[in-house]
Design a protein around this motif. Structure first.
Motif, PDB file in Angstrom:
ATOM      1  N   GLU A 289       0.921  -1.133  -0.068  1.00 59.49           N
ATOM      2  CA  GLU A 289       0.091   0.198  -0.018  1.00 59.49           C
ATOM      3  C   GLU A 289       0.778   1.235   0.110  1.00 59.49           C
ATOM      4  O   GLU A 289       2.073   1.068   0.480  1.00 59.49           O
ATOM      5  N   PRO A 290       0.100   2.256  -0.630  1.00 58.84           N
ATOM      6  CA  PRO A 290       1.235   3.623  -0.585  1.00 58.84           C
ATOM      7  C   PRO A 290       1.659   4.038   0.839  1.00 58.84           C
ATOM      8  O   PRO A 290       0.664   4.403   1.717  1.00 58.84           O
ATOM      9  N   ALA A 291       2.491   4.650   0.737  1.00 63.19           N
ATOM     10  CA  ALA A 291       3.359   5.306   1.951  1.00 63.19           C
ATOM     11  C   ALA A 291       4.515   5.937   1.509  1.00 63.19           C
ATOM     12  O   ALA A 291       4.803   6.360   0.257  1.00 63.19           O
ATOM     13  N   ASN A 292       5.203   6.751   2.499  1.00 61.13           N
ATOM     14  CA  ASN A 292       6.370   7.371   2.093  1.00 61.13           C
ATOM     15  C   ASN A 292       7.754   7.303   3.029  1.00 61.13           C
ATOM     16  O   ASN A 292       8.622   8.004   2.792  1.00 61.13           O
ATOM     17  N   ALA A 293       7.322   6.415   3.942  1.00 63.76           N
ATOM     18  CA  ALA A 293       8.448   6.431   5.157  1.00 63.76           C
ATOM     19  C   ALA A 293       9.647   5.759   4.585  1.00 63.76           C
ATOM     20  O   ALA A 293       9.730   5.254   3.638  1.00 63.76           O
ATOM     21  N   GLU A 294      10.714   5.913   5.238  1.00 63.34           N
ATOM     22  CA  GLU A 294      12.082   5.174   5.061  1.00 63.34           C
ATOM     23  C   GLU A 294      11.987   3.742   4.920  1.00 63.34           C
ATOM     24  O   GLU A 294      12.179   2.960   3.970  1.00 63.34           O
ATOM     25  N   SER A 295      10.821   3.148   5.971  1.00 62.15           N
ATOM     26  CA  SER A 295      10.758   1.775   6.120  1.00 62.15           C
ATOM     27  C   SER A 295      10.088   1.396   4.843  1.00 62.15           C
ATOM     28  O   SER A 295      10.255   0.121   4.414  1.00 62.15           O
ATOM     29  N   HIS A 296       9.075   2.234   4.408  1.00 67.57           N
ATOM     30  CA  HIS A 296       8.269   1.903   3.156  1.00 67.57           C
ATOM     31  C   HIS A 296       9.315   1.478   2.092  1.00 67.57           C
ATOM     32  O   HIS A 296       9.009   0.894   1.069  1.00 67.57           O
ATOM     33  N   LEU A 297      10.468   2.376   1.877  1.00 62.96           N
ATOM     34  CA  LEU A 297      10.969   2.485   0.812  1.00 62.96           C
ATOM     35  C   LEU A 297      11.896   1.048   0.866  1.00 62.96           C
ATOM     36  O   LEU A 297      12.178   0.125   0.016  1.00 62.96           O
ATOM     37  N   GLN A 298      12.475   0.624   2.050  1.00 59.52           N
ATOM     38  CA  GLN A 298      13.398  -0.454   2.298  1.00 59.52           C
ATOM     39  C   GLN A 298      12.340  -1.854   1.910  1.00 59.52           C
ATOM     40  O   GLN A 298      12.562  -2.970   1.228  1.00 59.52           O
ATOM     41  N   ASN A 299      11.001  -1.668   2.317  1.00 58.52           N
ATOM     42  CA  ASN A 299      10.246  -3.082   1.953  1.00 58.52           C
ATOM     43  C   ASN A 299       9.853  -2.918   0.547  1.00 58.52           C
ATOM     44  O   ASN A 299       9.739  -4.187  -0.031  1.00 58.52           O
ATOM     45  N   CYS A 300       9.532  -2.036  -0.259  1.00 56.23           N
ATOM     46  CA  CYS A 300       9.653  -2.076  -1.686  1.00 56.23           C
ATOM     47  C   CYS A 300      10.787  -2.443  -2.294  1.00 56.23           C
ATOM     48  O   CYS A 300      10.627  -3.568  -3.067  1.00 56.23           O
ATOM     49  N   LEU A 301      11.908  -2.116  -1.906  1.00 62.20           N
ATOM     50  CA  LEU A 301      13.134  -2.497  -2.656  1.00 62.20           C
ATOM     51  C   LEU A 301      13.429  -4.137  -2.261  1.00 62.20           C
ATOM     52  O   LEU A 301      13.976  -4.844  -3.003  1.00 62.20           O
ATOM     53  N   ARG A 302      13.051  -4.473  -0.854  1.00 64.68           N
ATOM     54  CA  ARG A 302      13.299  -5.919  -0.403  1.00 64.68           C
ATOM     55  C   ARG A 302      12.207  -6.917  -1.458  1.00 64.68           C
ATOM     56  O   ARG A 302      12.438  -7.807  -1.741  1.00 64.68           O
ATOM     57  N   ALA A 303      10.901  -6.077  -1.735  1.00 63.82           N
ATOM     58  CA  ALA A 303      10.074  -7.092  -2.395  1.00 63.82           C
ATOM     59  C   ALA A 303      10.591  -7.177  -3.978  1.00 63.82           C
ATOM     60  O   ALA A 303      10.312  -8.122  -4.482  1.00 63.82           O
ATOM     61  N   LEU A 304      11.271  -6.182  -4.318  1.00 65.66           N
ATOM     62  CA  LEU A 304      11.838  -6.131  -5.799  1.00 65.66           C
ATOM     63  C   LEU A 304      12.877  -7.191  -5.903  1.00 65.66           C
ATOM     64  O   LEU A 304      13.213  -7.940  -6.800  1.00 65.66           O
ATOM     65  N   ALA A 305      13.818  -7.106  -4.649  1.00 67.67           N
ATOM     66  CA  ALA A 305      14.911  -8.137  -4.659  1.00 67.67           C
ATOM     67  C   ALA A 305      14.440  -9.658  -4.738  1.00 67.67           C
ATOM     68  O   ALA A 305      15.001 -10.341  -5.169  1.00 67.67           O
TER      69      ALA A 305
END
Length: 314
Positions: A289-305
């Motif tokens: 789901e949409p967000a903008n926190a630093e933890s959200h960035l890490q979660n998105c990058l992890r999902a891509l990895a």
């Protein structure tokens, strides 16, 4: 973009006093050491054959020097206090950097310390003064996204003569996450989620309140209104700015294979985060789901990895 990537990867790790733990030190001859002892053996045969006391004395002197060198080589590595290995995620095509905090608790200086592991590129030799704490580093190539599997590592030294090499096992290098390469030339898709998200720091005076939307900062929730109406409301200020949240979707990443799509999505995630946009990520079988926190960035990058390979190691 480059500054955002550097900020993600270049996380400063404070040095702390490592917990001492026993480490086995093993010593073996180097290639120079084998040649040295071959020379000593030949000298010994010559002294026996010719009954030459001078060659006898030289032979045993060289052997005694080698034994003293063995003791100092072993003592140069033994007794070091080491903590656990540390690493940070990297992007595909970069090198994973591993750091090992080491402390010299003895009264003697340590020289020529080097950390090595299978498939790694070690750094320069390190010298530790008495009581000094430092970090030993090594690099491992990360050509593909996914997980960089653990590998055994050790500290070694050939000081002072180079005849013997002492090794102390330091445990396994930790598993390292490798994000997709941030490539692709498509601009951010202009597909809003359909709700407004106040992302820019608001300034000015309080003007009104509105119903709470998922993703609104907790600091702007009107708690008094919640106690009165039993419903969440968000404060609004006259200086507030907002932009529609984005959906970064798999089907919008253009043509190409899986890795090309993941690389494009990775670039979009970094760009959206740099622009302080609220964004969500949608992959086959995964929805964030949409967000903008630093933890959200890490979660998105992890999902891509870890897309399609949660248990696969590289």
């Amino acid at each position: 973009m480059r500054a955002t990537v550097k900020r993600i990867l270049a996380t400063r790790i404070p040095l702390k006093r490592p917990e001492a733990r026993p480490g086995k030190v093993r010593t073996r001859l180097t290639s120079s050491g084998w040649g040295f002892f071959g020379l000593v053996f030949c000298a010994f045969l010559m002294s026996v054959n010719f009954s030459n006391n001078l060659i006898f004395a030289m032979t045993f002197l060289l052997a005694a020097i080698a034994m003293v060198g063995w003791y100092h080589t072993r003592a140069n590595v033994g007794g070091l206090a080491v903590a656990d290995w540390r690493s940070e995620p990297v992007f595909a095509g970069q090198s994973a950097v591993y750091r090992l905090p080491v402390e010299n608790r003895s009264k003697n200086n340590r020289h020529g310390l080097l950390v090595t592991a299978r498939g790694s590129v070690h750094g320069a030799e390190k010298h530790l003064l008495a009581g000094e704490t430092a970090e030993l580093t090594l690099e491992r190539p990360a050509p593909r996204r996914g997980r960089l599997k653990p590998a055994p590592a050790c500290i070694r030294s050939c000081f002072p003569l180079g005849i013997f090499q002492a090794r102390m096992v330091t445990g396994q290098l930790p598993e390292c996450l490798v994000y997709p390469a941030q490539t692709g030339d498509q601009p951010l898709p202009a597909r809003p989620l359909g709700r407004q998200a106040h992302l820019v720091e608001e300034a000015g005076t309080y003007t009104d309140m509105r119903r709470y939307s998922p993703g609104d900062p907790l600091a702007r929730i009107h708690w008094k209104a919640m106690a009165r109406f039993d419903e969440l409301y968000t404060k609004e200020f006259d200086g507030g700015q907002g932009r529609p949240a984005l959906w970064l979707r798999w089907e919008d990443a253009g043509a190409g294979g899986t890795e090309q799509k993941l690389s494009q999505l990775c670039r979009w995630v970094l760009e959206a985060h740099k622009q302080n946009r609220e964004y969500g990520l949608e992959l086959p079988g995964t929805r964030i789901e949409p967000a903008n926190a630093e933890s959200h960035l890490q979660n998105c990058l992890r999902a891509l990895a870890l897309h399609d390979e949660p248990e696969q190691a590289v």
